[in-house]
Design a protein around this motif. Structure first.
Motif, short mmCIF file in Angstrom:
data_model
loop_
_atom_site.label_atom_id
_atom_site.label_comp_id
_atom_site.label_asym_id
_atom_site.label_seq_id
_atom_site.Cartn_x
_atom_site.Cartn_y
_atom_site.Cartn_z
N LYS A 292 32.07 17.46 15.25
CA LYS A 292 32.02 18.87 15.67
C LYS A 292 30.83 19.10 16.61
O LYS A 292 30.93 19.84 17.59
N GLY A 293 29.72 18.47 16.28
CA GLY A 293 28.54 18.60 17.13
C GLY A 293 28.77 18.02 18.51
O GLY A 293 28.36 18.60 19.51
N LEU A 294 29.45 16.86 18.57
CA LEU A 294 29.75 16.26 19.87
C LEU A 294 30.68 17.13 20.69
O LEU A 294 30.48 17.31 21.89
N LYS A 295 31.71 17.69 20.06
CA LYS A 295 32.65 18.56 20.77
C LYS A 295 31.92 19.79 21.32
O LYS A 295 32.15 20.20 22.46
N SER A 296 31.06 20.37 20.51
CA SER A 296 30.31 21.54 20.95
C SER A 296 29.39 21.19 22.12
O SER A 296 29.28 21.94 23.09
N PHE A 297 28.75 20.03 22.04
CA PHE A 297 27.86 19.59 23.12
C PHE A 297 28.64 19.39 24.41
O PHE A 297 28.22 19.86 25.48
N LYS A 298 29.79 18.72 24.33
CA LYS A 298 30.60 18.50 25.53
C LYS A 298 31.09 19.81 26.13
O LYS A 298 31.11 19.98 27.34
N LYS A 299 31.50 20.74 25.27
CA LYS A 299 31.98 22.04 25.74
C LYS A 299 30.87 22.78 26.48
O LYS A 299 31.09 23.33 27.57
N ASN A 300 29.68 22.80 25.91
CA ASN A 300 28.56 23.49 26.56
C ASN A 300 28.15 22.82 27.86
O ASN A 300 27.78 23.50 28.81
#
Length: 79
Positions: free
Chosen positions: A35-43
């Motif tokens: 979830k952290g990786l997905k959030s980082f990529k989205k930002n």
């Protein structure tokens, strides 16, 4: 008890219980990591798209300003 004393085996047992005991702690940790990786990529994607959106907004504003200037010239020429 072999090569290790009972303290070593106790420590290993505690580590095994912490990692594999309970309700899938490793899978929940990896889920949080994903979830952290997905959030980082989205930002990062939003940040990369933001300058392009700002440039488009500036271009549109410049175009509308030049259109207004052209319409004022046409109105003045007709008068």
């Amino acid at each position: 008890m072999g090569a290790f004393s009972w303290w070593h085996w106790l420590i290993v047992l505690v580590i095994v219980v912490l990692l594999f005991g309970g309700k899938g702690k490793i899978s929940s940790i990896m889920g949080d990591f994903g979830k952290g990786l997905k959030s980082f990529k989205k930002n990062m994607k939003e940040e990369a798209d933001a300058p392009a959106a700002d440039a488009d907004a500036k271009r549109i504003a410049d175009d509308s300003a030049s259109d207004e200037a052209d319409s004022k010239k046409d109105t003045a020429a007709k008068s």
